[in-house]
Motif scaffolding. Sequence first.
Motif, PDB file in Angstrom:
ATOM      1  N   TRP A 125       1.124  -1.053  -0.081  1.00  0.00           N
ATOM      2  CA  TRP A 125      -0.108   0.082  -0.069  1.00  0.00           C
ATOM      3  C   TRP A 125       0.751   1.101  -0.005  1.00  0.00           C
ATOM      4  O   TRP A 125       2.208   1.455   0.920  1.00  0.00           O
ATOM      5  CB  TRP A 125      -1.385   0.235   1.124  1.00  0.00           C
ATOM      6  N   SER A 126       0.571   2.502  -0.472  1.00  0.00           N
ATOM      7  CA  SER A 126       1.108   3.414  -0.599  1.00  0.00           C
ATOM      8  C   SER A 126       0.179   4.866  -0.254  1.00  0.00           C
ATOM      9  O   SER A 126      -1.063   4.564  -0.935  1.00  0.00           O
ATOM     10  CB  SER A 126       1.460   4.192  -1.809  1.00  0.00           C
ATOM     11  N   SER A 127       0.806   5.867   0.447  1.00  0.00           N
ATOM     12  CA  SER A 127      -0.167   6.698   0.137  1.00  0.00           C
ATOM     13  C   SER A 127       0.617   8.402  -0.260  1.00  0.00           C
ATOM     14  O   SER A 127       1.682   8.491   0.006  1.00  0.00           O
ATOM     15  CB  SER A 127      -1.308   6.907   1.635  1.00  0.00           C
ATOM     16  N   ASN A 128      -0.182   9.380  -0.425  1.00  0.00           N
ATOM     17  CA  ASN A 128       0.008   9.987  -1.115  1.00  0.00           C
ATOM     18  C   ASN A 128      -0.778  11.240   0.035  1.00  0.00           C
ATOM     19  O   ASN A 128      -2.516  11.447  -0.062  1.00  0.00           O
ATOM     20  CB  ASN A 128       0.012  10.672  -1.986  1.00  0.00           C
ATOM     21  N   ASN A 129      -0.615  12.267   0.479  1.00  0.00           N
ATOM     22  CA  ASN A 129      -0.465  13.660   1.358  1.00  0.00           C
ATOM     23  C   ASN A 129      -0.579  14.458   0.916  1.00  0.00           C
ATOM     24  O   ASN A 129       0.685  14.711   0.318  1.00  0.00           O
ATOM     25  CB  ASN A 129      -0.077  13.429   2.580  1.00  0.00           C
ATOM     26  N   ILE A 130      -1.417  14.821   0.120  1.00  0.00           N
ATOM     27  CA  ILE A 130      -1.434  16.431  -0.458  1.00  0.00           C
ATOM     28  C   ILE A 130      -2.057  17.184  -0.149  1.00  0.00           C
ATOM     29  O   ILE A 130      -3.135  17.158   0.353  1.00  0.00           O
ATOM     30  CB  ILE A 130      -1.759  16.253  -1.404  1.00  0.00           C
ATOM     31  N   GLU A 131      -1.399  18.288   0.584  1.00  0.00           N
ATOM     32  CA  GLU A 131      -2.386  19.713   1.098  1.00  0.00           C
ATOM     33  C   GLU A 131      -3.247  20.461   0.135  1.00  0.00           C
ATOM     34  O   GLU A 131      -1.841  21.193  -0.983  1.00  0.00           O
ATOM     35  CB  GLU A 131      -0.651  20.868   1.598  1.00  0.00           C
ATOM     36  N   GLU A 132      -4.046  20.888   0.780  1.00  0.00           N
ATOM     37  CA  GLU A 132      -4.728  21.700  -0.768  1.00  0.00           C
ATOM     38  C   GLU A 132      -4.468  23.091   0.075  1.00  0.00           C
ATOM     39  O   GLU A 132      -4.775  23.212   1.480  1.00  0.00           O
ATOM     40  CB  GLU A 132      -5.974  21.880  -1.291  1.00  0.00           C
TER      41      GLU A 132
END
Length: 58
Positions: free
Chosen positions: A33-40
């Motif tokens: 699994w992988s996750s991308n934390n994108i700050e808006e």
Amino acid sequence: MAYLPFYLTPEEFEVFQADHEKQIKSGEHFHEWSSNNIEEINRYGALQFSLLSSLIPA
């Protein structure tokens, strides 16, 4: 590391660890699994978009 012999050098341990990771990843029931934390910039952007898109037809 408790199951490793005490005379294992750091280089040998890196090789052993890489081989062990390959063995685990080649297993049948392995999922990665992988996750991308994108700050808006605007945290309410999706809410504003949905409100505006629902007000236009009304």
